[in-house]
Scaffold this motif. Structure first.
Motif, PDB file in Angstrom:
ATOM      1  N   ASP A 206       0.906  -1.298  -0.033  1.00 50.17           N
ATOM      2  CA  ASP A 206      -0.066   0.099   0.110  1.00 50.17           C
ATOM      3  C   ASP A 206       0.952   1.198  -0.112  1.00 50.17           C
ATOM      4  O   ASP A 206       0.401   2.232  -0.385  1.00 50.17           O
TER       5      ASP A 206
ATOM      6  N   GLN B  91       3.093   3.812  -1.174  1.00 48.48           N
ATOM      7  CA  GLN B  91       3.424   4.281  -2.605  1.00 48.48           C
ATOM      8  C   GLN B  91       4.838   4.901  -2.556  1.00 48.48           C
ATOM      9  O   GLN B  91       5.176   6.015  -2.025  1.00 48.48           O
TER      10      GLN B  91
ATOM     11  N   VAL C 150       3.572  -5.871 -17.627  1.00 43.45           N
ATOM     12  CA  VAL C 150       2.471  -5.587 -18.590  1.00 43.45           C
ATOM     13  C   VAL C 150       1.172  -5.539 -18.244  1.00 43.45           C
ATOM     14  O   VAL C 150       0.234  -4.841 -18.507  1.00 43.45           O
ATOM     15  N   ARG C 151       0.851  -6.421 -17.085  1.00 46.91           N
ATOM     16  CA  ARG C 151      -0.375  -6.632 -16.650  1.00 46.91           C
ATOM     17  C   ARG C 151      -0.404  -5.254 -15.829  1.00 46.91           C
ATOM     18  O   ARG C 151      -1.766  -4.664 -15.647  1.00 46.91           O
TER      19      ARG C 151
ATOM     20  N   VAL D 290      -1.344  -2.557 -17.839  1.00 44.45           N
ATOM     21  CA  VAL D 290      -3.009  -2.583 -18.442  1.00 44.45           C
ATOM     22  C   VAL D 290      -3.818  -1.870 -17.253  1.00 44.45           C
ATOM     23  O   VAL D 290      -4.801  -1.433 -17.625  1.00 44.45           O
ATOM     24  N   LEU D 291      -3.481  -2.397 -16.039  1.00 41.58           N
ATOM     25  CA  LEU D 291      -4.432  -2.177 -15.025  1.00 41.58           C
ATOM     26  C   LEU D 291      -4.417  -0.556 -14.640  1.00 41.58           C
ATOM     27  O   LEU D 291      -5.438   0.095 -14.530  1.00 41.58           O
TER      28      LEU D 291
ATOM     29  N   ILE E 159      -6.496   1.058 -17.469  1.00 40.66           N
ATOM     30  CA  ILE E 159      -7.978   0.992 -17.020  1.00 40.66           C
ATOM     31  C   ILE E 159      -8.443   1.774 -15.966  1.00 40.66           C
ATOM     32  O   ILE E 159      -9.389   2.417 -15.814  1.00 40.66           O
ATOM     33  N   LEU E 160      -7.593   1.768 -14.801  1.00 37.68           N
ATOM     34  CA  LEU E 160      -7.956   2.631 -13.695  1.00 37.68           C
ATOM     35  C   LEU E 160      -8.141   4.205 -14.083  1.00 37.68           C
ATOM     36  O   LEU E 160      -8.879   4.867 -13.495  1.00 37.68           O
TER      37      LEU E 160
ATOM     38  N   VAL F 134     -11.240   4.749 -15.802  1.00 39.42           N
ATOM     39  CA  VAL F 134     -12.469   4.738 -15.025  1.00 39.42           C
ATOM     40  C   VAL F 134     -12.481   6.127 -14.205  1.00 39.42           C
ATOM     41  O   VAL F 134     -13.655   6.671 -13.966  1.00 39.42           O
TER      42      VAL F 134
END
Lengths: 376, 198
Positions: free
Chosen positions: A291, A293, A361-362, A365-366, A369-370, A373
């Protein structure tokens, strides 16, 4: 009560106050308990030195040197332990040795060749440890009991950085309030199979206690000849990983021990949890989300990022000596540059596997998307 | 090929997850408190509510808004801490003199010599609040003034010495009340350090 807290300065470690609570599913609660055990007012009265001869250590107090020393801002440290005659250390559980009542540990801190403080951990009763510190006087002739609130700025380390004597509650933050323990005196730290690359490792001087001498002098029960035949070590496929994990066990493992809320953020780095499969323990740090950062970084940070090392939260926090970021969060105000360098090298040497690339890569992508949104 | 398929599958899963999370986050229906909350009696919870009201927890942990009679806590966001969507700019540079710190209008962000601090989400949301905290951790945090009882120091203006001076029973009551609140997802920024001293 005087300034040095003859009464309030008593820290009763291990003061596990089990409070009966209603409801079968509720755990017993543990809390600090303060009882009126008075530690000596002066270091010269604690039994470290021969009576009337401050500086001449009583030979019943034995020197020892943990193979992975705690970083203390470059302080020179000397450690002794007193084990009462005709008593033994209960070694039934390697993760939690039990010391006989009357055991005392001392650790002397010096900066620039001047003694600054000597900490004492004293097992006063079967369930209570007293943890106090003594502050050396200007003439270096004795040390007096420090305040339970700590003593700020007792010595200059470098520049504006100053050494402070920790408060009573800070002592127990590392040594444990529920179950107090000496941290540098365990099978790994006293092993004769010492890591030659240990960061800030100190040479083993003649006469220092090790597992071998403890067994030889029949100070362990049950006798642990197995620890002599196969000296404890962190088993890894690489020397660098062994060294790095050794550092973590000392500097991180007293808090990050796989329990409580912190277990979600960091896997256990306690020595007893990493010794037998160090490679697996190290792998658990790689790519592990946290958590916390890294500033100016999008998305969640990971503990160790082998693809972009500077994004590693562990590296960032070990570099930092700002109060909200630094790790460890107490007991140090100066970066351990040797450890930072070692960690940097270690991360750079980690294999950049296809799995990590896939993770990268994942994560990308996340993030996309975030962002989409959030902008919606 | 396997990696591409796996990534596509992962993306679809992520998208579904994000949509679900957002729908849930905007829901006003109180959620059931997580299982980490110990079963507490109504009397204990009421005692905790009384302490929260009288000790000023809402002064900082509930964002303030402009009301008809002046600034007031926005109780629709009670105890949710600094709003995640209120991104604070860099704090203003203060001239030399007795003004040493500044606060956001919400009274949830503060800048001073310690850096920038943001008030925590005290609701029992498991990801952004106290949902994973135990009673013991809460007590130790209030007594030691360290995050989770052993981490970094709590930052100004959190008056932990006052709360820590309460008896354990009262601190338990505070925790019981906070755990009885509906969990609200609100990820408060982490503190920002001041420039590092040399």
């Amino acid at each position: 009560m005087n300034r040095h807290g003859l009464r309030a300065g008593i820290i009763v470690g291990a003061a596990a106050l089990a409070i009966a609570v209603t409801g079968a599913s509720r755990p017993a609660l543990m809390a600090l308990e303060r009882i009126d055990i008075r530690p000596p007012a002066r270091l010269s009265e604690t039994g470290l030195y021969l009576p009337g001869n401050v500086g001449i250590v009583d030979q019943r107090n034995r020197l020892f040197s943990p193979q992975y020393p705690l970083w203390s801002d470059g302080a020179t440290k000397i450690r002794w332990v007193y084990i009462p005659p005709n008593t033994v250390i209960d070694t039934g559980n390697d993760a939690a040795w039990e010391f006989p009542v009357g055991t005392r540990f001392w650790k002397e801190f010096s900066f620039n060749s001047r003694k600054v403080e000597t900490r004492m951990l004293w097992k006063a009763t079967a369930t209570q440890w007293v943890a106090v510190s003594y502050m050396w006087n200007e003439a270096q002739t004795d040390a007096v009991l420090a305040s339970d609130r700590g003593e700020p700025g007792v010595a200059t380390i470098s520049g504006s950085r100053q050494h402070s004597i920790p408060s009573a509650s800070d002592c127990l933050t590392c040594h444990g309030a529920k179950r107090t323990e000496p941290l540098g005196f365990n099978p790994l730290q006293l092993s004769t199979d010492r890591d030659p690359n240990a960061i800030h490792g100190e040479p083993l001087a003649p006469g220092m206690l090790t597992i071998r001498t403890l067994v030889g002098e029949h100070l362990l029960s049950p006798q642990r000849t197995d620890l002599v035949d196969a000296p404890p070590r962190i088993r890894t496929s690489s020397a660098d990983t062994r060294t790095m994990l050794g550092y973590f066990t000392t500097n991180c493992g007293s808090c990050h021990r796989g329990d409580g809320e912190m277990a979600v953020q960091v896997p256990s780095l306690r020595y007893s949890d990493v010794m037998h499969d160090g490679d697996a323990a190290a792998l658990r740090l790689v790519g592990r989300r946290t958590d916390w950062q890294v500033p100016s970084q999008d998305g969640n940070s990971v503990l160790i990022d082998p693809v972009t090392p500077d994004r590693s939260a562990m590296l960032y926090r070990m570099r930092s000596r700002s109060p909200s970021s630094q790790m460890p969060p107490l007991g140090t105000v100066v970066r351990d540059q040797a450890a930072v360098d070692a960690l940097t090298r270690w991360i750079a040497g980690l294999p950049r596997t296809s799995r990590q690339e896939s993770l990268e890569v994942r994560h990308h992508v996340l993030r996309v998307i975030l962002r989409a949104v959030n902008e919606r | 090929m396997r990696n591409i398929r796996s990534t596509v599958l992962f993306s679809v899963t992520c998208l579904a997850y994000v949509v679900l999370v957002n729908v849930k986050a905007h829901s006003v229906t109180p959620e059931k408190a997580p299982s980490h909350a110990p079963a507490a009696s109504a009397a204990r919870i009421e005692r905790g509510a009384h302490l929260v009201r009288t000790m000023g927890c809402n002064d900082c942990h509930t964002p303030w808004k402009a009301g008809p009679h002046g600034p007031e806590p926005d109780m629709s966001r009670a105890l949710t801490g600094h709003p995640a969507d209120l991104v604070m700019p860099a704090p203003p540079a203060l001239p030399p003199g007795p003004w040493t710190w500044v606060a956001a209008g919400t009274n949830t962000a503060f800048a001073g010599p310690w850096g920038v601090s943001f008030t925590a989400n005290l609701t029992p949301d498991p990801d952004t609040g106290l949902g994973k905290w135990t009673e013991e951790t809460f007590i130790q945090t209030m007594k030691t003034g360290r995050h989770e009882g052993k981490g970094r120091k709590l930052l100004p203006p959190m008056p932990y010495p006052i709360i820590g001076a309460l008896g354990d029973e009262d601190i338990r009551s505070l925790f019981a009340y906070l755990q009885s609140l509906p969990p609200v997802k609100n990820r408060v920024p982490q503190p920002i350090d001041p420039p590092e001293a040399k």
